[in-house]
Design an enzyme around this catalytic site. Structure first.
Site, PDB file in Angstrom:
ATOM      1  N   ASN A 155      43.150  43.797  42.116  1.00 38.93           N
ATOM      2  CA  ASN A 155      43.851  44.345  43.288  1.00 38.93           C
ATOM      3  C   ASN A 155      44.263  43.281  44.294  1.00 38.93           C
ATOM      4  O   ASN A 155      45.316  43.374  44.909  1.00 38.93           O
ATOM      5  CB  ASN A 155      43.016  45.446  43.958  1.00 38.93           C
ATOM      6  N   LYS A 178      36.693  33.878  36.207  1.00 36.24           N
ATOM      7  CA  LYS A 178      37.343  34.846  35.313  1.00 36.24           C
ATOM      8  C   LYS A 178      38.120  35.849  36.155  1.00 36.24           C
ATOM      9  O   LYS A 178      37.549  36.806  36.687  1.00 36.24           O
ATOM     10  CB  LYS A 178      36.344  35.600  34.435  1.00 36.24           C
ATOM     11  N   ASP A 180      40.972  38.912  36.563  1.00 37.71           N
ATOM     12  CA  ASP A 180      41.426  39.997  35.688  1.00 37.71           C
ATOM     13  C   ASP A 180      42.688  39.518  34.944  1.00 37.71           C
ATOM     14  O   ASP A 180      43.536  38.837  35.524  1.00 37.71           O
ATOM     15  CB  ASP A 180      41.740  41.229  36.538  1.00 37.71           C
ATOM     16  N   SER A 230      33.829  46.879  40.512  1.00 34.41           N
ATOM     17  CA  SER A 230      33.277  48.223  40.661  1.00 34.41           C
ATOM     18  C   SER A 230      31.754  48.187  40.776  1.00 34.41           C
ATOM     19  O   SER A 230      31.096  47.250  40.307  1.00 34.41           O
ATOM     20  CB  SER A 230      33.681  49.075  39.455  1.00 34.41           C
ATOM     21  N   GLU A 251      30.484  42.254  45.671  1.00 35.42           N
ATOM     22  CA  GLU A 251      31.357  43.004  46.594  1.00 35.42           C
ATOM     23  C   GLU A 251      31.901  44.176  45.794  1.00 35.42           C
ATOM     24  O   GLU A 251      32.723  43.980  44.894  1.00 35.42           O
ATOM     25  CB  GLU A 251      32.524  42.133  47.053  1.00 35.42           C
ATOM     26  N   LEU A 252      31.453  45.387  46.133  1.00 33.23           N
ATOM     27  CA  LEU A 252      31.727  46.521  45.238  1.00 33.23           C
ATOM     28  C   LEU A 252      32.601  47.583  45.903  1.00 33.23           C
ATOM     29  O   LEU A 252      33.359  47.292  46.801  1.00 33.23           O
ATOM     30  CB  LEU A 252      30.386  47.078  44.750  1.00 33.23           C
ATOM     31  N   CYS A 285      39.387  47.810  48.555  1.00 32.55           N
ATOM     32  CA  CYS A 285      38.006  48.286  48.691  1.00 32.55           C
ATOM     33  C   CYS A 285      37.684  48.732  50.110  1.00 32.55           C
ATOM     34  O   CYS A 285      36.829  49.574  50.314  1.00 32.55           O
ATOM     35  CB  CYS A 285      37.043  47.190  48.250  1.00 32.55           C
ATOM     36  N   GLU A 383      35.195  57.293  44.633  1.00 32.29           N
ATOM     37  CA  GLU A 383      36.268  56.410  45.090  1.00 32.29           C
ATOM     38  C   GLU A 383      37.534  56.701  44.281  1.00 32.29           C
ATOM     39  O   GLU A 383      37.516  56.647  43.050  1.00 32.29           O
ATOM     40  CB  GLU A 383      35.813  54.963  44.865  1.00 32.29           C
TER      41      GLU A 383
END
Ligand code: NDP
Length: 514
Positions: A155, A178, A180, A230, A251-252, A285, A383
């Site tokens: 995102n 890494k 996405d 997530s 950080e979720l 988020c 969410e």
């Protein structure tokens, strides 16, 4: 978009540690067509990247902090110089509006500016109080962890990767990153700029591939893991890192509340709510998905808010015209559509939006406002991570606070009120790592001097502030005993020694020394 050439893609792909010719495809979100083929790394590539990074890190740890920072100062200038390319890549890979891309591209600049000023002092050895005044000298040292593994989502591929890796590198670590796959080029472009700025070769390695394969390989080999994504994946990573006794920060997700208090300026609240709820099409988020509005201003606020939402311009364009862009993938579109359909079927009222817009682009979805949302609906407490918000009427601050806190998450909260003391007293009662007053999320995230992160299921550890740097270090306590303190001289009976020590402890306490 014109700035994304085959030559650029090839140069960026060269930065990926991958030994086979295996590739993965990415999509140009506005059209749904293929954007690029990027290399796929194997677990063996990860192991080799970590080992090579370890070698590079040993030399880097001996580079003076000021010299490390000089590289990031040049990186700052290069990001600004190449900002059109950064925005093109971000839009192509995420489908976000250019305004959202612009804000995202500024984020690493804030991180560089902050740590360039603060890191030298934070990383320097610090004299601490010794056990006994004058007789013990104690120093706290900060050593890098070694190789930090950083795993990031799609995102905010530029902001999130660099907000984490800049302090990790400044602290003297190497990084294996890494990103996405879908948004790899945006991250790789920044990595390329960092090397152009003078980062020693091999210190920052990028691997690409499926999270459970390549991400797991990182967690199994790195000396510390920084993860954004997530809550489900965060739990797996924490458990795996725990097995190896290496630290991690997570950080979720969030289900963030926005409170409109009775004394809010409704014009500012409506504009602010639109800006924060639909930033990055709600795939943020920190974006609010639950609005709690005081009954005294409920009708007036909702009318203004809906008017502004309906005026929003959705466009698939590589310019600043759009208020909101696309969702990033078919998977996101399906989740968002499922949440809205489920709510509609179970009796929610759709005040605005509520439908996909394939006429604009394959993954566009309208900004959507729901009322009459009840606990059995998916969007009540899960969410959505899309442009969907629910509005609830509350009788007073007590109800607003209780309902805002009634979630497993605790990432961000926002409050609108004309009275700052009033809003601050409400903020102190919210279980959220960040609370923004008269703004949705930007001022909290951008105030880099204060730590930012999640309470409850929204995470572990913090980014930004001293914590965001020192988490990538090991603290070491070096204490020097100048005269023997714990063993009495031969001529002094232990009983007398103990009596004298007790008297000394009493004296120190009375004098407030220890
Ligand atoms: P995921 O957790 O699925 O993925 C995030 C990253 O982790 C990706 O790079 C993914 O790779 C990788 N990954 C997936 N499984 C594993 C695994 N078992 N071990 C190691 N790495 C793995 O999240 P999403 O991509 O769905 O991102 C959206 C989520 O991220 C939302 O819930 C959102 O709230 C949260 N988020 C939180 C932020 C914060 O700062 N608190 C900021 C942004 C997002 P791959 O994609 O290849 O599977």
């Amino acid at each position: 978009m014109n700035t994304i050439t085959d030559a650029l893609v090839a140069r960026l792909c060269d930065r990926v540690s991958a030994s086979t010719s295996d590739t993965l495809s990415t999509v140009e979100v506005f059209t749904g067509g293929t954007l690029a083929k990027v290399p796929r790394s194997s677990p063996q590539d990860v192991a080799e990247a970590v080992e090579a990074a370890r070698v590079a890190q040993r030399a880097w740890a001996n580079v003076a902090v000021a010299d490390r920072i000089a590289i990031f100062e040049r990186f700052h200038a290069l990001v600004l110089e190449h900002s059109e390319q950064v925005l093109d890549l971000l839009q192509a890979e995420t489908g976000k509006s250019r305004r959202d891309a612009f804000l995202e591209a500024a984020s690493p600049l804030v991180t560089v500016g902050y740590y360039a000023r603060k890191a030298p002092k934070l990383l320097a050895s610090q004299r601490r109080e010794g056990m006994m005044p004058l007789l013990v000298k104690t120093t706290e040292l900060r050593a890098p962890k070694g190789v930090v593994g950083i795993i990031t989502p799609w995102n905010y591929p530029f902001a999130l990767a660099f907000t984490d890796l800049i302090p990790a590198l400044i602290a003297g670590n190497a990084v294996v990153l890494k990103p996405d796959t879908q948004t790899a080029l945006s991250t790789l472009f920044g990595v390329d700029l960092l090397y152009q700025a003078g980062l020693p070769q091999g210190l920052l390695r990028v691997v690409l591939g499926d999270g459970p394969v390549v991400g797991t390989a990182i967690v199994d080999t790195a000396d510390y893991v920084g993860f954004t994504g997530s809550t489900r994946t965060g739990r797996e990573i924490a458990a795996r890192a725990g097995q190896r006794l290496v630290g991690c920060s997570l950080e979720l997700g969030g289900k963030n509340p926005l409170l409109i208090l009775a004394d809010a300026s409704l014009a500012k609240a409506a504009t602010g709510a639109v800006q924060t709820c639909f930033s990055n099409s709600g795939q943020l988020c920190m974006s609010p998905e639950r609005l709690f509005v005081h009954t005294a201003v409920y009708d007036a606020f909702v009318a203004r808010f809906i008017e502004e939402v309906k005026r929003m311009n959705l466009t698939a364009a590589y310019d600043f015209s759009a208020d909101m862009g696309s969702l990033t993938s078919r998977r996101q579109l399906e989740t968002v559509s499922a949440h809205v359909e489920d709510a509609r079927e179970k009796g929610a009222t759709v005040l605005a939006g509520g439908r996909a817009r394939p006429d604009i682009g394959p993954f566009f979805y309208e900004p959507t406002v729901l009322t009459d949302v009840t606990p059995e609906m998916l969007c009540y407490d899960s969410e959505t991570f899309g442009p969907v918000v629910s509005i609830y009427r509350v009788a007073d601050d007590v109800e607003a606070i209780a309902r805002a806190n009634a979630t497993m998450y605790g990432l961000n909260a926002s409050i609108f009120s004309k009275s700052i003391p009033h809003a601050e007293s409400v903020a102190a009662q919210l279980n959220a790592g960040t609370v923004n007053i008269n703004d949705g999320h930007v001022v909290g995230f951008g105030s880099a001097d204060a730590p930012m992160g999640g309470m409850k299921d929204s995470g572990l550890g913090r980014r930004n502030g001293a914590e965001g740097l020192l988490k990538y270090t090991e603290a070491q306590n070096v204490s020097v005993q100048k005269v023997p303190l714990t063993t009495p001289p031969r001529w002094l009976p232990y009983g007398l020694f103990a009596k004298n020590m007790r008297a000394l402890l009493r004296l120190f306490r009375k004098a407030g020394i220890r």
